[in-house]
Design a protein around this motif. Structure first.
Motif, PDB file in Angstrom:
ATOM      1  N   ASP A 122    -105.431 -50.292  24.502  1.00 46.44           N
ATOM      2  CA  ASP A 122    -106.772 -50.854  24.672  1.00 46.44           C
ATOM      3  C   ASP A 122    -106.735 -52.378  24.619  1.00 46.44           C
ATOM      4  O   ASP A 122    -107.481 -53.053  25.340  1.00 46.44           O
ATOM      5  N   ALA A 123    -105.840 -52.931  23.814  1.00 48.50           N
ATOM      6  CA  ALA A 123    -105.694 -54.387  23.755  1.00 48.50           C
ATOM      7  C   ALA A 123    -105.081 -54.919  25.051  1.00 48.50           C
ATOM      8  O   ALA A 123    -105.447 -55.998  25.523  1.00 48.50           O
ATOM      9  N   VAL A 124    -104.161 -54.143  25.635  1.00 48.98           N
ATOM     10  CA  VAL A 124    -103.586 -54.534  26.919  1.00 48.98           C
ATOM     11  C   VAL A 124    -104.675 -54.546  27.988  1.00 48.98           C
ATOM     12  O   VAL A 124    -104.762 -55.472  28.792  1.00 48.98           O
ATOM     13  N   ARG A 125    -105.526 -53.534  27.976  1.00 50.67           N
ATOM     14  CA  ARG A 125    -106.633 -53.487  28.946  1.00 50.67           C
ATOM     15  C   ARG A 125    -107.517 -54.725  28.785  1.00 50.67           C
ATOM     16  O   ARG A 125    -107.921 -55.343  29.779  1.00 50.67           O
ATOM     17  N   ASP A 126    -107.835 -55.113  27.551  1.00 49.45           N
ATOM     18  CA  ASP A 126    -108.634 -56.325  27.328  1.00 49.45           C
ATOM     19  C   ASP A 126    -107.928 -57.561  27.891  1.00 49.45           C
ATOM     20  O   ASP A 126    -108.567 -58.425  28.492  1.00 49.45           O
ATOM     21  N   GLN A 127    -106.610 -57.631  27.689  1.00 44.93           N
ATOM     22  CA  GLN A 127    -105.840 -58.769  28.189  1.00 44.93           C
ATOM     23  C   GLN A 127    -105.864 -58.833  29.712  1.00 44.93           C
ATOM     24  O   GLN A 127    -105.903 -59.922  30.284  1.00 44.93           O
ATOM     25  N   ILE A 128    -105.838 -57.676  30.365  1.00 49.26           N
ATOM     26  CA  ILE A 128    -105.858 -57.648  31.830  1.00 49.26           C
ATOM     27  C   ILE A 128    -107.099 -58.363  32.348  1.00 49.26           C
ATOM     28  O   ILE A 128    -107.004 -59.223  33.230  1.00 49.26           O
ATOM     29  N   GLY A 129    -108.245 -58.032  31.806  1.00 48.62           N
ATOM     30  CA  GLY A 129    -109.480 -58.692  32.228  1.00 48.62           C
ATOM     31  C   GLY A 129    -109.436 -60.185  31.991  1.00 48.62           C
ATOM     32  O   GLY A 129    -109.841 -60.976  32.857  1.00 48.62           O
ATOM     33  N   GLN A 130    -108.917 -60.591  30.848  1.00 46.66           N
ATOM     34  CA  GLN A 130    -108.845 -62.017  30.521  1.00 46.66           C
ATOM     35  C   GLN A 130    -107.863 -62.753  31.428  1.00 46.66           C
ATOM     36  O   GLN A 130    -108.127 -63.878  31.861  1.00 46.66           O
TER      37      GLN A 130
ATOM     38  N   THR B 205    -109.696 -51.521  38.339  1.00 46.22           N
ATOM     39  CA  THR B 205    -108.881 -50.705  39.248  1.00 46.22           C
ATOM     40  C   THR B 205    -107.522 -50.370  38.649  1.00 46.22           C
ATOM     41  O   THR B 205    -106.788 -49.548  39.195  1.00 46.22           O
ATOM     42  N   ILE B 206    -107.192 -50.980  37.530  1.00 46.80           N
ATOM     43  CA  ILE B 206    -105.923 -50.710  36.851  1.00 46.80           C
ATOM     44  C   ILE B 206    -106.142 -49.516  35.927  1.00 46.80           C
ATOM     45  O   ILE B 206    -106.985 -49.554  35.035  1.00 46.80           O
ATOM     46  N   SER B 207    -105.399 -48.458  36.174  1.00 44.51           N
ATOM     47  CA  SER B 207    -105.632 -47.190  35.478  1.00 44.51           C
ATOM     48  C   SER B 207    -104.961 -47.146  34.110  1.00 44.51           C
ATOM     49  O   SER B 207    -104.074 -47.957  33.803  1.00 44.51           O
ATOM     50  N   ASP B 208    -105.387 -46.176  33.322  1.00 47.69           N
ATOM     51  CA  ASP B 208    -104.749 -45.945  32.030  1.00 47.69           C
ATOM     52  C   ASP B 208    -103.273 -45.614  32.213  1.00 47.69           C
ATOM     53  O   ASP B 208    -102.436 -46.025  31.417  1.00 47.69           O
ATOM     54  N   ALA B 209    -102.945 -44.870  33.276  1.00 43.60           N
ATOM     55  CA  ALA B 209    -101.543 -44.534  33.555  1.00 43.60           C
ATOM     56  C   ALA B 209    -100.740 -45.791  33.882  1.00 43.60           C
ATOM     57  O   ALA B 209     -99.575 -45.906  33.471  1.00 43.60           O
TER      58      ALA B 209
END
Length: 113
Positions: A44-52, A67-71
């Motif tokens: 979940d922290a990686v997902r937050d970093q992607i947006g940033q 568009t970047i999936s959990d997988a």
């Protein structure tokens, strides 16, 4: 590292997670097994970093963060964990813990007064 790929999903578990599962099973038998987790990568922290990251540098990609999936994130985390060498950081942390343990013992054994 263990990875299970099926038609529906890509499931993975890092060596650290596998070891933590073993330790969790042992915790029922022993209150303190002497292993401490120093670093954990949370998806979940990686997902937050992607947006940033995309927001900070729009020229990096044409993709939107959603568009970047959990997988995609799980595969990336497993790849990073698989090729990371944190031996220097581990040694430094163990050294700092040794110094702190010495100071703790000195305080505990110091005469009151």
């Amino acid at each position: 590292m263990a990875v299970l790929i099926t038609a529906d999903a890509v499931l993975g578990k890092s060596t650290n997670d596998i070891l933590e599962d073993f330790h969790a099973d042992r915790e029922e038998d022993a209150a303190d097994h002497g292993t401490h987790v120093l670093l954990r990568i949370r998806e979940d922290a990686v997902r937050d970093q992607i947006g940033q990251v995309i927001e900070a540098d729009p020229s990096l990609t044409r993709l939107m963060a959603d568009t970047i999936s959990d997988a995609d994130i799980r595969a990336a985390c497993l790849a990073v964990v698989g090729c990371s060498d944190l031996s220097e950081e581990q040694g430094a942390a163990e050294f700092r813990a040794a110094l702190a343990a010495i100071r703790q013992a000195e305080q505990r054994l110091a005469p009151a007064g």
